[in-house]
Motif scaffolding. Sequence first.
Motif, PDB file in Angstrom:
ATOM      1  N   UNK A  95       0.828  -1.202   0.000  1.00  0.00           N
ATOM      2  CA  UNK A  95       0.000   0.000   0.000  1.00  0.00           C
ATOM      3  C   UNK A  95       0.867   1.259   0.000  1.00  0.00           C
ATOM      4  N   UNK A  96       1.948   1.241   0.769  1.00  0.00           N
ATOM      5  CA  UNK A  96       2.855   2.400   0.807  1.00  0.00           C
ATOM      6  C   UNK A  96       3.486   2.653  -0.558  1.00  0.00           C
ATOM      7  N   UNK A  97       3.941   1.592  -1.211  1.00  0.00           N
ATOM      8  CA  UNK A  97       4.533   1.741  -2.543  1.00  0.00           C
ATOM      9  C   UNK A  97       3.490   2.226  -3.538  1.00  0.00           C
ATOM     10  N   UNK A  98       2.256   1.709  -3.425  1.00  0.00           N
ATOM     11  CA  UNK A  98       1.173   2.160  -4.296  1.00  0.00           C
ATOM     12  C   UNK A  98       0.953   3.664  -4.155  1.00  0.00           C
ATOM     13  N   UNK A  99       0.929   4.160  -2.917  1.00  0.00           N
ATOM     14  CA  UNK A  99       0.718   5.593  -2.680  1.00  0.00           C
ATOM     15  C   UNK A  99       1.855   6.413  -3.291  1.00  0.00           C
ATOM     16  N   UNK A 100       3.094   5.974  -3.099  1.00  0.00           N
ATOM     17  CA  UNK A 100       4.244   6.716  -3.632  1.00  0.00           C
ATOM     18  C   UNK A 100       4.198   6.747  -5.161  1.00  0.00           C
ATOM     19  N   UNK A 101       3.950   5.609  -5.784  1.00  0.00           N
ATOM     20  CA  UNK A 101       3.918   5.557  -7.256  1.00  0.00           C
ATOM     21  C   UNK A 101       2.738   6.351  -7.796  1.00  0.00           C
ATOM     22  N   UNK A 102       1.625   6.312  -7.101  1.00  0.00           N
ATOM     23  CA  UNK A 102       0.455   7.094  -7.523  1.00  0.00           C
ATOM     24  C   UNK A 102       0.789   8.593  -7.521  1.00  0.00           C
ATOM     25  N   UNK A 103       1.473   9.060  -6.484  1.00  0.00           N
ATOM     26  CA  UNK A 103       1.856  10.468  -6.414  1.00  0.00           C
ATOM     27  C   UNK A 103       2.852  10.816  -7.518  1.00  0.00           C
ATOM     28  N   UNK A 104       3.827   9.938  -7.759  1.00  0.00           N
ATOM     29  CA  UNK A 104       4.794  10.193  -8.831  1.00  0.00           C
ATOM     30  C   UNK A 104       4.096  10.273 -10.187  1.00  0.00           C
ATOM     31  N   UNK A 105       3.131   9.397 -10.422  1.00  0.00           N
ATOM     32  CA  UNK A 105       2.385   9.425 -11.678  1.00  0.00           C
ATOM     33  C   UNK A 105       1.594  10.718 -11.824  1.00  0.00           C
ATOM     34  N   UNK A 106       1.031  11.222 -10.722  1.00  0.00           N
ATOM     35  CA  UNK A 106       0.305  12.500 -10.782  1.00  0.00           C
ATOM     36  C   UNK A 106       1.246  13.641 -11.162  1.00  0.00           C
ATOM     37  N   UNK A 107       2.439  13.657 -10.556  1.00  0.00           N
ATOM     38  CA  UNK A 107       3.400  14.707 -10.887  1.00  0.00           C
ATOM     39  C   UNK A 107       3.829  14.608 -12.340  1.00  0.00           C
ATOM     40  N   UNK A 108       4.113  13.400 -12.820  1.00  0.00           N
ATOM     41  CA  UNK A 108       4.524  13.212 -14.211  1.00  0.00           C
ATOM     42  C   UNK A 108       3.407  13.588 -15.174  1.00  0.00           C
TER      43      UNK A 108
END
Length: 151
Positions: A95-108
């Motif tokens: 879940x933590x990795x999902x949250x981090x990758x989700x945020x990175x995808x939003x920034x990208x």
Amino acid sequence: MLKDFKEFAVKGNVIDLAVGVIVGGAFGKIVTSIVNDMIMPVIGLLIGKVDFTNLFISLDGTKYLSLAAAKEAGAATLNYGVFINTVIEFLIISFSIFIVIRQLNKFNKKETEEESKASTKTCPYCYTEINLKATRCPNCTSEISEQLSEQ
């Protein structure tokens, strides 16, 4: 060969990977501590004062007071309480990795949208997005005036 290896090892990607592995290992220890020392005791208390680390089945049929006592006696055990802890750790890390990758995808995504807006314009005839430097629309083949190209 040594020179090539040194060049490879000093590149940013290898160093970034090494830092990621070290931070990931430390993060895993934190999650293990959170699960074993904070979450599972609360769940055990709510269920009825159950210690998940001592939930096991002795395969030799003998009853042992704790998992440590069974291991000391050399008994083979199925440690389903430890397995439950490990599954919860996995879920928290996932879940933590999902949250981090989700945020990175939003920034990208925001950066990509900004870049695409800056490099396109709208055709005044068919209203599709075309390259900013285009003088003819590839969709409707209309000629685009220079005035619109400058805007």
